[in-house]
Design a protein around this motif. Sequence first.
Motif, PDB file in Angstrom:
ATOM      1  N   PHE A  12       0.847  -1.191   0.000  1.00  0.00           N
ATOM      2  CA  PHE A  12       0.000   0.000   0.000  1.00  0.00           C
ATOM      3  C   PHE A  12       0.888   1.250   0.000  1.00  0.00           C
ATOM      4  CE2 PHE A  12      -1.922   3.476   2.381  1.00  0.00           C
ATOM      5  CZ  PHE A  12      -3.095   3.678   1.672  1.00  0.00           C
ATOM      6  N   CYS A  13       1.929   1.238   0.830  1.00  0.00           N
ATOM      7  CA  CYS A  13       2.823   2.400   0.929  1.00  0.00           C
ATOM      8  C   CYS A  13       3.572   2.642  -0.380  1.00  0.00           C
ATOM      9  CB  CYS A  13       3.843   2.188   2.052  1.00  0.00           C
ATOM     10  SG  CYS A  13       3.101   2.094   3.675  1.00  0.00           S
ATOM     11  N   CYS A  16      -0.299   4.788  -1.569  1.00  0.00           N
ATOM     12  CA  CYS A  16      -0.380   5.961  -0.687  1.00  0.00           C
ATOM     13  C   CYS A  16       0.218   7.220  -1.343  1.00  0.00           C
ATOM     14  CB  CYS A  16       0.344   5.688   0.634  1.00  0.00           C
ATOM     15  SG  CYS A  16       0.275   7.108   1.734  1.00  0.00           S
ATOM     16  N   ILE A  21       1.014  10.007   0.058  1.00  0.00           N
ATOM     17  CA  ILE A  21       2.077  10.599   0.887  1.00  0.00           C
ATOM     18  C   ILE A  21       3.389   9.831   0.683  1.00  0.00           C
ATOM     19  CG2 ILE A  21       2.751  11.213   3.267  1.00  0.00           C
ATOM     20  CD1 ILE A  21       0.379  12.803   1.994  1.00  0.00           C
ATOM     21  N   GLY A  22       3.263   8.515   0.487  1.00  0.00           N
ATOM     22  CA  GLY A  22       4.455   7.723   0.162  1.00  0.00           C
ATOM     23  C   GLY A  22       5.045   8.186  -1.163  1.00  0.00           C
ATOM     24  N   PHE A  54       8.413  11.499   7.487  1.00  0.00           N
ATOM     25  CA  PHE A  54       7.067  11.255   8.025  1.00  0.00           C
ATOM     26  C   PHE A  54       6.768   9.751   8.038  1.00  0.00           C
ATOM     27  CE2 PHE A  54       2.493  10.602   7.646  1.00  0.00           C
ATOM     28  CZ  PHE A  54       2.064  11.257   8.788  1.00  0.00           C
ATOM     29  N   CYS A  55       7.024   9.089   6.919  1.00  0.00           N
ATOM     30  CA  CYS A  55       6.777   7.637   6.834  1.00  0.00           C
ATOM     31  C   CYS A  55       7.636   6.895   7.857  1.00  0.00           C
ATOM     32  CB  CYS A  55       7.133   7.115   5.450  1.00  0.00           C
ATOM     33  SG  CYS A  55       6.126   7.781   4.131  1.00  0.00           S
ATOM     34  N   CYS A 100       4.348   8.059  10.895  1.00  0.00           N
ATOM     35  CA  CYS A 100       3.055   7.678  10.304  1.00  0.00           C
ATOM     36  C   CYS A 100       2.323   6.597  11.111  1.00  0.00           C
ATOM     37  CB  CYS A 100       3.237   7.196   8.870  1.00  0.00           C
ATOM     38  SG  CYS A 100       1.638   6.727   8.151  1.00  0.00           S
ATOM     39  N   LEU A 147      -0.381   5.035  10.240  1.00  0.00           N
ATOM     40  CA  LEU A 147      -0.853   3.944   9.375  1.00  0.00           C
ATOM     41  C   LEU A 147       0.307   2.983   9.066  1.00  0.00           C
ATOM     42  CD1 LEU A 147      -3.257   2.750   7.949  1.00  0.00           C
ATOM     43  CD2 LEU A 147      -2.759   4.184   5.968  1.00  0.00           C
ATOM     44  N   GLY A 148       1.496   3.538   9.002  1.00  0.00           N
ATOM     45  CA  GLY A 148       2.684   2.679   8.852  1.00  0.00           C
ATOM     46  C   GLY A 148       2.819   1.779  10.076  1.00  0.00           C
ATOM     47  N   GLN A 201       0.442  -1.106  10.025  1.00  0.00           N
ATOM     48  CA  GLN A 201       0.869  -2.153   9.089  1.00  0.00           C
ATOM     49  C   GLN A 201       2.045  -2.964   9.626  1.00  0.00           C
ATOM     50  OE1 GLN A 201       0.835  -0.949   4.752  1.00  0.00           O
ATOM     51  NE2 GLN A 201       0.689   1.053   5.705  1.00  0.00           N
TER      52      GLN A 201
HETATM   53  S1  SF4 Z   1       4.184   5.089   5.974  1.00  0.00           S
HETATM   54 FE1  SF4 Z   1       2.211   6.169   6.043  1.00  0.00          FE
HETATM   55  S2  SF4 Z   1       2.464   8.015   4.815  1.00  0.00           S
HETATM   56 FE2  SF4 Z   1       4.156   6.657   4.367  1.00  0.00          FE
HETATM   57  S3  SF4 Z   1       3.499   5.553   2.577  1.00  0.00           S
HETATM   58 FE3  SF4 Z   1       2.919   4.284   4.326  1.00  0.00          FE
HETATM   59  S4  SF4 Z   1       0.858   4.862   4.871  1.00  0.00           S
HETATM   60 FE4  SF4 Z   1       1.642   6.422   3.494  1.00  0.00          FE
END
Ligand code: SF4
Length: 257
Positions: free
Chosen positions: A81-82, A86, A88-89, A180-181, A185, A187-188, A191
Amino acid sequence: MQIKLKITYLRYFFQIAVIGILIYLAFGYGERTFEAYCPFGGVEALYGLFTTQNYTCALAETNLAMFIGLVVLVVLSKKSFCGWICPIGAFSEVLNRIGFKIRKRKHYVKGKLDFFLRLLRYPVLILILYFTYKIGDLIFRGYDPFYLIFSGFGHGSLGTLSLVLMSGILVASVFIAMPFCRYFCPLGAVQDFLSWVGIVKIHRNADSCTECGLCNEVCPQLIEVSENQRINHIDCTNCLECTEACPEENCLEVKAF
Ligand code: SF4
Ligand code: SF4
Ligand code: SF4
């Protein structure tokens, strides 16, 4: 002249398409707002659903569906997904490439400092969920690059604080690979718990590896690909930059288990 199409072009196409769809939604053309398609919204919705059977604030069924889809995807293919979806990724990767051209090295934060900073994403996740569940409002909006960018610093923005935060991430990206990732993050972090499982992963054939190190150089997640037989690292996004960079035939391959 033969043009060799790289699989990473497909990835860039996916990333650009997702950004395009989100911009379309952000301008109000879709049935739902862009926020309705954020999988982290599914995590934020869980408590409200268990306690009152309602979705918190602007969250909806699509958030939950996206979150369930994300869980399946992580189990199948780590943090794809990242790497593939994503926005932002995608932005972070572009900034990382620009930053690399400026700093001429991959990363300034190394060793234990990097290790401890990477743990920050867990308290960030806990704090966001704690206050979201307690207050019943999406308190992360004002700090969330995804929301701030696509809403154009909309009504959940914290004004100057949000601007300072986004500027800080931009500046930090010059010195740090995908800050940020890597460090913040939530959401990171979600996961991470399942990325260990990730069935599909990169395998390195040590017999054909010349240890040239090209795979390590291109990895946006700073993973030492050449030192592993299988890339189990929780941050691997299966972006395939390493397989594309490897000059040896069948040395880096994508396989299940
Ligand atoms: S770590 Fe967060 S911001 Fe970065 S790609 Fe993954 S979900 Fe997106
Ligand atoms: S790029 Fe390929 S050959 Fe070079 S170190 Fe990595 S796996 Fe080995
Ligand atoms: S190890 Fe390879 S596939 Fe995984 S993040 Fe790094 S470059 Fe991408």
